[in-house]
Design a protein around this motif. Sequence first.
Motif, PDB file in Angstrom:
ATOM      1  N   GLY A 185       0.818  -1.206   0.000  1.00 36.18           N
ATOM      2  CA  GLY A 185       0.000   0.000   0.000  1.00 36.18           C
ATOM      3  C   GLY A 185       0.850   1.254   0.000  1.00 36.18           C
ATOM      4  O   GLY A 185       1.983   1.255   0.482  1.00 36.18           O
ATOM      5  N   SER A 186       0.302   2.326  -0.549  1.00 33.84           N
ATOM      6  CA  SER A 186       1.036   3.592  -0.592  1.00 33.84           C
ATOM      7  C   SER A 186       0.060   4.722  -0.850  1.00 33.84           C
ATOM      8  O   SER A 186      -1.089   4.493  -1.220  1.00 33.84           O
ATOM      9  CB  SER A 186       2.092   3.561  -1.710  1.00 33.84           C
ATOM     10  OG  SER A 186       1.456   3.465  -2.980  1.00 33.84           O
ATOM     11  N   PHE A 187       0.538   5.951  -0.637  1.00 33.38           N
ATOM     12  CA  PHE A 187      -0.191   7.088  -1.188  1.00 33.38           C
ATOM     13  C   PHE A 187       0.528   7.526  -2.453  1.00 33.38           C
ATOM     14  O   PHE A 187       1.719   7.258  -2.630  1.00 33.38           O
ATOM     15  CB  PHE A 187      -0.335   8.227  -0.171  1.00 33.38           C
ATOM     16  CG  PHE A 187       0.904   9.075   0.038  1.00 33.38           C
ATOM     17  CD1 PHE A 187       1.380   9.938  -0.953  1.00 33.38           C
ATOM     18  CD2 PHE A 187       1.574   9.058   1.254  1.00 33.38           C
ATOM     19  CE1 PHE A 187       2.495  10.734  -0.757  1.00 33.38           C
ATOM     20  CE2 PHE A 187       2.688   9.856   1.460  1.00 33.38           C
ATOM     21  CZ  PHE A 187       3.150  10.696   0.461  1.00 33.38           C
ATOM     22  N   VAL A 188      -0.189   8.176  -3.345  1.00 32.01           N
ATOM     23  CA  VAL A 188       0.411   8.719  -4.565  1.00 32.01           C
ATOM     24  C   VAL A 188      -0.163  10.105  -4.795  1.00 32.01           C
ATOM     25  O   VAL A 188      -1.373  10.307  -4.708  1.00 32.01           O
ATOM     26  CB  VAL A 188       0.168   7.805  -5.783  1.00 32.01           C
ATOM     27  CG1 VAL A 188      -1.318   7.546  -6.004  1.00 32.01           C
ATOM     28  CG2 VAL A 188       0.795   8.404  -7.044  1.00 32.01           C
ATOM     29  N   ILE A 189       0.735  11.073  -5.054  1.00 29.63           N
ATOM     30  CA  ILE A 189       0.329  12.452  -5.327  1.00 29.63           C
ATOM     31  C   ILE A 189       1.185  13.008  -6.458  1.00 29.63           C
ATOM     32  O   ILE A 189       2.194  12.400  -6.858  1.00 29.63           O
ATOM     33  CB  ILE A 189       0.489  13.358  -4.082  1.00 29.63           C
ATOM     34  CG1 ILE A 189       1.966  13.392  -3.628  1.00 29.63           C
ATOM     35  CG2 ILE A 189      -0.419  12.904  -2.946  1.00 29.63           C
ATOM     36  CD1 ILE A 189       2.247  14.406  -2.508  1.00 29.63           C
ATOM     37  N   GLU A 240       4.117  18.489 -12.850  1.00 28.63           N
ATOM     38  CA  GLU A 240       3.694  18.276 -14.233  1.00 28.63           C
ATOM     39  C   GLU A 240       4.197  16.956 -14.801  1.00 28.63           C
ATOM     40  O   GLU A 240       3.560  16.374 -15.686  1.00 28.63           O
ATOM     41  CB  GLU A 240       4.190  19.425 -15.115  1.00 28.63           C
ATOM     42  CG  GLU A 240       3.506  20.757 -14.832  1.00 28.63           C
ATOM     43  CD  GLU A 240       3.928  21.819 -15.822  1.00 28.63           C
ATOM     44  OE1 GLU A 240       4.512  21.452 -16.854  1.00 28.63           O
ATOM     45  OE2 GLU A 240       3.675  23.013 -15.559  1.00 28.63           O
ATOM     46  N   ASN A 241       5.348  16.476 -14.323  1.00 30.86           N
ATOM     47  CA  ASN A 241       6.006  15.343 -14.966  1.00 30.86           C
ATOM     48  C   ASN A 241       6.182  14.100 -14.094  1.00 30.86           C
ATOM     49  O   ASN A 241       6.500  13.028 -14.624  1.00 30.86           O
ATOM     50  CB  ASN A 241       7.402  15.769 -15.449  1.00 30.86           C
ATOM     51  CG  ASN A 241       7.328  16.929 -16.432  1.00 30.86           C
ATOM     52  OD1 ASN A 241       6.687  16.820 -17.475  1.00 30.86           O
ATOM     53  ND2 ASN A 241       7.955  18.045 -16.087  1.00 30.86           N
ATOM     54  N   LYS A 242       5.974  14.220 -12.774  1.00 32.74           N
ATOM     55  CA  LYS A 242       6.273  13.086 -11.900  1.00 32.74           C
ATOM     56  C   LYS A 242       5.162  12.866 -10.881  1.00 32.74           C
ATOM     57  O   LYS A 242       4.412  13.780 -10.531  1.00 32.74           O
ATOM     58  CB  LYS A 242       7.590  13.316 -11.152  1.00 32.74           C
ATOM     59  CG  LYS A 242       8.826  13.318 -12.023  1.00 32.74           C
ATOM     60  CD  LYS A 242      10.081  13.482 -11.165  1.00 32.74           C
ATOM     61  CE  LYS A 242      11.345  13.481 -12.017  1.00 32.74           C
ATOM     62  NZ  LYS A 242      12.568  13.659 -11.190  1.00 32.74           N
ATOM     63  N   LEU A 243       5.112  11.601 -10.419  1.00 31.70           N
ATOM     64  CA  LEU A 243       4.284  11.234  -9.286  1.00 31.70           C
ATOM     65  C   LEU A 243       5.182  10.872  -8.109  1.00 31.70           C
ATOM     66  O   LEU A 243       6.313  10.421  -8.300  1.00 31.70           O
ATOM     67  CB  LEU A 243       3.401  10.028  -9.628  1.00 31.70           C
ATOM     68  CG  LEU A 243       2.384  10.216 -10.753  1.00 31.70           C
ATOM     69  CD1 LEU A 243       1.734   8.886 -11.097  1.00 31.70           C
ATOM     70  CD2 LEU A 243       1.333  11.256 -10.376  1.00 31.70           C
ATOM     71  N   LEU A 244       4.683  11.045  -6.905  1.00 28.76           N
ATOM     72  CA  LEU A 244       5.432  10.695  -5.702  1.00 28.76           C
ATOM     73  C   LEU A 244       4.656   9.633  -4.928  1.00 28.76           C
ATOM     74  O   LEU A 244       3.480   9.820  -4.613  1.00 28.76           O
ATOM     75  CB  LEU A 244       5.638  11.925  -4.816  1.00 28.76           C
ATOM     76  CG  LEU A 244       6.415  11.679  -3.516  1.00 28.76           C
ATOM     77  CD1 LEU A 244       7.871  11.315  -3.819  1.00 28.76           C
ATOM     78  CD2 LEU A 244       6.344  12.898  -2.603  1.00 28.76           C
ATOM     79  N   TYR A 245       5.317   8.502  -4.633  1.00 27.37           N
ATOM     80  CA  TYR A 245       4.726   7.420  -3.855  1.00 27.37           C
ATOM     81  C   TYR A 245       5.427   7.320  -2.501  1.00 27.37           C
ATOM     82  O   TYR A 245       6.638   7.486  -2.407  1.00 27.37           O
ATOM     83  CB  TYR A 245       4.900   6.079  -4.575  1.00 27.37           C
ATOM     84  CG  TYR A 245       4.042   5.880  -5.794  1.00 27.37           C
ATOM     85  CD1 TYR A 245       2.857   5.163  -5.725  1.00 27.37           C
ATOM     86  CD2 TYR A 245       4.433   6.391  -7.036  1.00 27.37           C
ATOM     87  CE1 TYR A 245       2.069   4.949  -6.862  1.00 27.37           C
ATOM     88  CE2 TYR A 245       3.653   6.185  -8.167  1.00 27.37           C
ATOM     89  CZ  TYR A 245       2.477   5.469  -8.069  1.00 27.37           C
ATOM     90  OH  TYR A 245       1.708   5.269  -9.186  1.00 27.37           O
TER      91      TYR A 245
END
Length: 222
Positions: free
Chosen positions: A58-62, A69-74
């Motif tokens: 499990g994780s959060f993603v933002i 604009e170019n990346k997601l953070l998990y």
Amino acid sequence: MNTHLLRNSIYSVLLVGALAIIAFGPAWGRALAQVTFSGAVSIADQASVIGALSKGSGSFVIDHPLDPENKLLYHSFVESPDVKNMYDGVVTLNAQGEAVVTLPRYFEALNTDYRYQVKGITAPAPDIHIKEEIENNRFTIAGGPPSAKVSWQVTGIRHDPYILANPIEVEVEKGPDALVEKGEYLFEGYTDTFKYRIVSYWERIVGYVKDVWAGLLAQFDR
């Protein structure tokens, strides 16, 4: 008799029966339906689960704060075999090198079996300790330098009515009442001859409907 209409009527009855089996049928030892998703599922709004939620990870993603604009953070969830809650903060000691930390009003109603960690921030604090343990939702830190900042962390194990009635079983035998039967696997990689063979209840119901449908058609074709 209109055979097409008759077949549609029979199909409707079978469909209602299948739905009833999903909701109530104990034929497979279940009071409620179990749904299996074999692909990715996205929910674009809030979701609530009344009951336990089990997962492989499990994780959060933002959107990435530095490059939205170019990346997601998990970030991964913090996992534990215990139903553990964690509280932390920073407090400034008084002239006697002490501080009282006040926890939420519900803390003792929700938690038991407390654990503590304290660490000096602005100055060494080799003698810092918990002077008074949690009582009335507060505890006392002592033994630090006057006016020093201290980082603290407290954990507790849930003992609310829900979790006492529905404890988490950490190790579970595979079998009819588990997610998979013995010899089956949730995830690949455990054996070289692995086959992914989770059979959903929906697939069983579809098989049941097909068998009944075939039998009824055979009766009308005589």
